[in-house]
Design a protein around this motif. Structure first.
Motif, PDB file in Angstrom:
ATOM      1  N   MET A 183       0.808  -1.210   0.000  1.00  0.00           N
ATOM      2  CA  MET A 183       0.000   0.000   0.000  1.00  0.00           C
ATOM      3  C   MET A 183       0.846   1.267   0.000  1.00  0.00           C
ATOM      4  O   MET A 183       0.396   2.344  -0.406  1.00  0.00           O
ATOM      5  CB  MET A 183      -0.891   0.006   1.242  1.00  0.00           C
ATOM      6  CG  MET A 183      -1.914   1.124   1.280  1.00  0.00           C
ATOM      7  SD  MET A 183      -2.457   1.461   2.969  1.00  0.00           S
ATOM      8  CE  MET A 183      -0.983   2.203   3.639  1.00  0.00           C
ATOM      9  N   SER A 184       2.090   1.165   0.450  1.00  0.00           N
ATOM     10  CA  SER A 184       2.910   2.358   0.659  1.00  0.00           C
ATOM     11  C   SER A 184       3.111   3.169  -0.616  1.00  0.00           C
ATOM     12  O   SER A 184       3.116   4.407  -0.575  1.00  0.00           O
ATOM     13  CB  SER A 184       4.270   1.950   1.233  1.00  0.00           C
ATOM     14  OG  SER A 184       4.118   1.363   2.498  1.00  0.00           O
ATOM     15  N   GLY A 185       3.293   2.482  -1.745  1.00  0.00           N
ATOM     16  CA  GLY A 185       3.506   3.209  -2.996  1.00  0.00           C
ATOM     17  C   GLY A 185       2.328   4.101  -3.353  1.00  0.00           C
ATOM     18  O   GLY A 185       2.507   5.263  -3.730  1.00  0.00           O
ATOM     19  N   TYR A 186       1.110   3.564  -3.227  1.00  0.00           N
ATOM     20  CA  TYR A 186      -0.076   4.359  -3.529  1.00  0.00           C
ATOM     21  C   TYR A 186      -0.315   5.437  -2.478  1.00  0.00           C
ATOM     22  O   TYR A 186      -0.765   6.537  -2.799  1.00  0.00           O
ATOM     23  CB  TYR A 186      -1.298   3.446  -3.649  1.00  0.00           C
ATOM     24  CG  TYR A 186      -1.353   2.719  -4.966  1.00  0.00           C
ATOM     25  CD1 TYR A 186      -1.879   3.319  -6.103  1.00  0.00           C
ATOM     26  CD2 TYR A 186      -0.852   1.424  -5.093  1.00  0.00           C
ATOM     27  CE1 TYR A 186      -1.920   2.665  -7.316  1.00  0.00           C
ATOM     28  CE2 TYR A 186      -0.887   0.757  -6.306  1.00  0.00           C
ATOM     29  CZ  TYR A 186      -1.417   1.383  -7.423  1.00  0.00           C
ATOM     30  OH  TYR A 186      -1.442   0.722  -8.619  1.00  0.00           O
ATOM     31  N   ALA A 187      -0.013   5.121  -1.211  1.00  0.00           N
ATOM     32  CA  ALA A 187      -0.163   6.136  -0.169  1.00  0.00           C
ATOM     33  C   ALA A 187       0.795   7.298  -0.416  1.00  0.00           C
ATOM     34  O   ALA A 187       0.422   8.475  -0.277  1.00  0.00           O
ATOM     35  CB  ALA A 187       0.100   5.519   1.199  1.00  0.00           C
ATOM     36  N   GLY A 188       2.040   6.961  -0.810  1.00  0.00           N
ATOM     37  CA  GLY A 188       3.001   8.013  -1.124  1.00  0.00           C
ATOM     38  C   GLY A 188       2.574   8.851  -2.308  1.00  0.00           C
ATOM     39  O   GLY A 188       2.683  10.088  -2.294  1.00  0.00           O
ATOM     40  N   PHE A 189       2.044   8.191  -3.342  1.00  0.00           N
ATOM     41  CA  PHE A 189       1.553   8.911  -4.519  1.00  0.00           C
ATOM     42  C   PHE A 189       0.426   9.860  -4.126  1.00  0.00           C
ATOM     43  O   PHE A 189       0.384  11.024  -4.554  1.00  0.00           O
ATOM     44  CB  PHE A 189       1.065   7.909  -5.565  1.00  0.00           C
ATOM     45  CG  PHE A 189       0.459   8.542  -6.796  1.00  0.00           C
ATOM     46  CD1 PHE A 189       1.232   8.830  -7.907  1.00  0.00           C
ATOM     47  CD2 PHE A 189      -0.898   8.876  -6.832  1.00  0.00           C
ATOM     48  CE1 PHE A 189       0.677   9.426  -9.036  1.00  0.00           C
ATOM     49  CE2 PHE A 189      -1.460   9.469  -7.957  1.00  0.00           C
ATOM     50  CZ  PHE A 189      -0.661   9.743  -9.059  1.00  0.00           C
ATOM     51  N   LEU A 190      -0.497   9.368  -3.301  1.00  0.00           N
ATOM     52  CA  LEU A 190      -1.647  10.167  -2.897  1.00  0.00           C
ATOM     53  C   LEU A 190      -1.217  11.365  -2.058  1.00  0.00           C
ATOM     54  O   LEU A 190      -1.681  12.499  -2.286  1.00  0.00           O
ATOM     55  CB  LEU A 190      -2.623   9.286  -2.110  1.00  0.00           C
ATOM     56  CG  LEU A 190      -3.932   9.931  -1.664  1.00  0.00           C
ATOM     57  CD1 LEU A 190      -4.746  10.388  -2.862  1.00  0.00           C
ATOM     58  CD2 LEU A 190      -4.737   8.945  -0.808  1.00  0.00           C
ATOM     59  N   LEU A 191      -0.322  11.146  -1.111  1.00  0.00           N
ATOM     60  CA  LEU A 191       0.120  12.248  -0.259  1.00  0.00           C
ATOM     61  C   LEU A 191       0.915  13.290  -1.044  1.00  0.00           C
ATOM     62  O   LEU A 191       0.743  14.500  -0.832  1.00  0.00           O
ATOM     63  CB  LEU A 191       0.968  11.698   0.893  1.00  0.00           C
ATOM     64  CG  LEU A 191       0.204  10.841   1.919  1.00  0.00           C
ATOM     65  CD1 LEU A 191       1.168  10.166   2.886  1.00  0.00           C
ATOM     66  CD2 LEU A 191      -0.817  11.679   2.666  1.00  0.00           C
ATOM     67  N   ALA A 222      -5.642   5.726  -6.553  1.00  0.00           N
ATOM     68  CA  ALA A 222      -4.771   5.557  -5.388  1.00  0.00           C
ATOM     69  C   ALA A 222      -5.595   5.315  -4.124  1.00  0.00           C
ATOM     70  O   ALA A 222      -5.253   4.454  -3.298  1.00  0.00           O
ATOM     71  CB  ALA A 222      -3.882   6.785  -5.215  1.00  0.00           C
ATOM     72  N   ILE A 223      -6.695   6.077  -3.980  1.00  0.00           N
ATOM     73  CA  ILE A 223      -7.579   5.867  -2.826  1.00  0.00           C
ATOM     74  C   ILE A 223      -8.177   4.465  -2.864  1.00  0.00           C
ATOM     75  O   ILE A 223      -8.219   3.754  -1.857  1.00  0.00           O
ATOM     76  CB  ILE A 223      -8.693   6.930  -2.807  1.00  0.00           C
ATOM     77  CG1 ILE A 223      -8.091   8.329  -2.588  1.00  0.00           C
ATOM     78  CG2 ILE A 223      -9.715   6.618  -1.711  1.00  0.00           C
ATOM     79  CD1 ILE A 223      -9.089   9.452  -2.736  1.00  0.00           C
ATOM     80  N   GLY A 224      -8.630   4.047  -4.042  1.00  0.00           N
ATOM     81  CA  GLY A 224      -9.204   2.709  -4.179  1.00  0.00           C
ATOM     82  C   GLY A 224      -8.193   1.619  -3.885  1.00  0.00           C
ATOM     83  O   GLY A 224      -8.528   0.582  -3.288  1.00  0.00           O
ATOM     84  N   ALA A 225      -6.935   1.835  -4.312  1.00  0.00           N
ATOM     85  CA  ALA A 225      -5.898   0.844  -4.043  1.00  0.00           C
ATOM     86  C   ALA A 225      -5.666   0.688  -2.546  1.00  0.00           C
ATOM     87  O   ALA A 225      -5.511  -0.425  -2.032  1.00  0.00           O
ATOM     88  CB  ALA A 225      -4.604   1.245  -4.742  1.00  0.00           C
ATOM     89  N   ILE A 226      -5.635   1.821  -1.842  1.00  0.00           N
ATOM     90  CA  ILE A 226      -5.423   1.766  -0.391  1.00  0.00           C
ATOM     91  C   ILE A 226      -6.575   1.026   0.291  1.00  0.00           C
ATOM     92  O   ILE A 226      -6.374   0.148   1.131  1.00  0.00           O
ATOM     93  CB  ILE A 226      -5.267   3.188   0.170  1.00  0.00           C
ATOM     94  CG1 ILE A 226      -3.967   3.820  -0.354  1.00  0.00           C
ATOM     95  CG2 ILE A 226      -5.270   3.171   1.692  1.00  0.00           C
ATOM     96  CD1 ILE A 226      -3.839   5.287  -0.054  1.00  0.00           C
ATOM     97  N   LEU A 227      -7.813   1.363  -0.092  1.00  0.00           N
ATOM     98  CA  LEU A 227      -8.972   0.675   0.482  1.00  0.00           C
ATOM     99  C   LEU A 227      -8.951  -0.802   0.122  1.00  0.00           C
ATOM    100  O   LEU A 227      -9.298  -1.663   0.948  1.00  0.00           O
ATOM    101  CB  LEU A 227     -10.263   1.319  -0.019  1.00  0.00           C
ATOM    102  CG  LEU A 227     -10.511   2.768   0.411  1.00  0.00           C
ATOM    103  CD1 LEU A 227     -11.815   3.285  -0.204  1.00  0.00           C
ATOM    104  CD2 LEU A 227     -10.561   2.884   1.928  1.00  0.00           C
TER     105      LEU A 227
END
Length: 489
Positions: A140-148, A320-325
């Protein structure tokens, strides 16, 4: 409970009371105030299965395999893995319709192949499920980093990854918080946590559909050529890797004792969850490799990066939000599976009863859930994703081999047993499941085999020193007849 004829009643390697191959089924359910609540219907069960299957496998793993292993033929990798998984899914479904008890393949193997085989599978899956929770949380970290980054937030470098994954990295704090948060959610009770999981899984499916519908309009067919730049061997190797993404129904089967009409609904939920997931996987793979040349795919945030580079930054943020969820729901399903598996093994005497004790109000195995959540958090925070994921596939493939073999043996040994679902194409389909799984295992590294063997040796020591004697106090007697298993309500 009617006993079968004991073979070698006094032999350690027999099926009698002292034999390690005696065939066992779980004890009858506890009184109402000491058992888990039956609250899960077909929609909830199917969503739990889809939630376990669709997650890091499609949002992160597909991009990494496409870039480094298979190219656009990652689509073939998913199809091969899906075919192998479908054969095993049919075998799981037959067992779930016949032995509706918590424990998944641990319970099935113990009932057909013997107690020690069931223990080996259960011990194996405890590690696999916990490692999966850690792995997908890291993913999840990659998508969280992209989102932030997209909203202008830069986190301290020390909390962005495990040691050795980047300059200044000390711990993957976000992944750790995900593991602990999922453990907290599961301990709120099955009804509450299942409702949250259903909502999040629905959001995730909507996001994957968004990827497919919008992405197909941006596909450049030229990007799909060459289709197999690493050769067809690369596609097969990719299948051994992405198998991680197609076996979530295994975790689903651990929730049998929280399902209404488990014997009838569990098989349907398994097949439906795999079918829905494979359709979404195929569409997503075409979009990912069609939008971006395979060698330019970002392995950490593949879909978001692809849509951002195609001039759709708003869609990239939604993805990115969907990936995290999506990754949260995978963690939910497998942590639920691990805690229910530990509950089943403790109830049967193979592990201390203290670990499997249910919460007096919420009636969930709260101690096992918290312990597994903390272990997963430590793994997620301190290990690179490759090390956390190394043992996952080999363990589940090993379980699939045994389950497919067991369902074949039982169909011919006891054709009279009531079955809520019958595996089609007997014996071809389960035999194909064995061959597919063994074939994919052969593509895994020798180091993975050695680590897996080491974990099993430790498990056999635990069984010899504790489980063998303890389970005979809890479940005395020799092999039992599955036809005496009470109908699940």
């Amino acid at each position: 409970m009617r006993k079968e004829t004991a073979v070698g009643g006094g032999s350690l390697f027999g099926t009698g009371p002292n034999g390690i191959f005696r065939r066992t089924v779980p004890k009858p359910e506890e009184p109402d105030d000491r058992r888990m609540l039956r609250v899960l219907g077909l929609p909830q069960l199917t969503m739990i299965g889809v939630g376990a299957i669709i997650g890091a496998g499609i949002f992160s793993l597909a991009g990494a395999v496409a870039r480094d292993v298979a190219g656009p033929a990652v689509l073939v990798s998913f199809l091969i893995a899906g075919a192998a998984s479908l054969c095993a899914a049919f075998a799981y479904a037959e067992f779930a319709g016949m032995v509706p008890r918590a424990g998944s393949s641990y319970t099935y193997a113990a009932a057909v192949l013997g107690e020690v085989v069931g223990w080996i599978i259960g011990w194996d899956l405890l590690l696999e499920y916990t490692a999966i929770v850690a792995t997908v949380s890291i993913g999840m970290s990659g998508y969280a980093g992209f989102l932030l980054e997209s909203v202008g937030i830069d986190l301290p470098v020390w909390m962005l990854g495990a040691p050795g994954t980047g300059e200044g990295h000390r711990v993957d704090l976000i992944a750790m918080l995900i593991c602990l948060g999922v453990a907290w959610l599961l301990n709120r009770g099955t009804r509450t946590s299942a409702k949250v999981d259903v909502v999040l899984t629905a959001v995730k499916i909507a996001v994957v559909l968004l990827v497919v519908v919008v992405g197909l309009s941006r596909v450049d067919v030229a990007n799909l050529t060459p289709f197999a730049p690493f050769g067809w061997g690369g596609a097969v190797t990719g299948a051994a890797t992405v198998f991680f993404a197609v076996f979530g129904y295994d975790a689903l089967s651990t929730a049998a004792e929280e399902s209404v009409q488990a014997r009838r609904l569990m098989p349907k939920a398994m097949v439906w969850s795999l079918a829905i997931s494979m359709v979404l996987y195929v569409g997503a793979c075409i979009v990912l490799t069609g939008m971006v040349p395979y060698h330019q795919i970002n392995p950490d945030s593949g879909f978001s990066s692809a849509f951002a580079s195609s001039g759709l930054p708003a869609v990239a943020v939604v993805i990115a939000i969907g990936a995290i969820l999506g990754i949260v729901t995978v963690s939910f399903s497998f942590l639920m599976g691990a805690s229910r598996l530990w509950y089943a093994m403790s109830r049967d005497g193979l592990m201390p009863k203290w670990f499997g004790q249910l919460h007096p109000v919420r009636r969930v195995p709260h101690r096992a859930t918290w312990i597994l959540g903390v272990v997963a958090a430590v793994l997620a925070g301190l290990l690179p994703v490759q090390q956390a994921a190394e043992l996952t596939n080999i363990g589940v493939l090993f379980a699939f081999v045994l389950v497919c073999a067991a369902v074949t043996v039982l169909r011919y040994r006891r054709p009279d047993l009531p079955r809520g679902f019958r595996c089609p194409g007997m014996p071809v389909v389960p035999v194909l499941g064995v061959l597919f799984s063994a074939w994919l295992m052969s593509f895994l590294a020798a180091q993975t085999w050695l680590r897996f063997a080491g974990w099993l040796v430790v498990g056999l020591l635990v069984y010899a020193l504790y489980g063998y004697r303890s389970t005979r106090r809890v479940m005395p007697g020799g092999s039992v007849d599955l036809s005496t298993l009470d109908e699940a309500r």
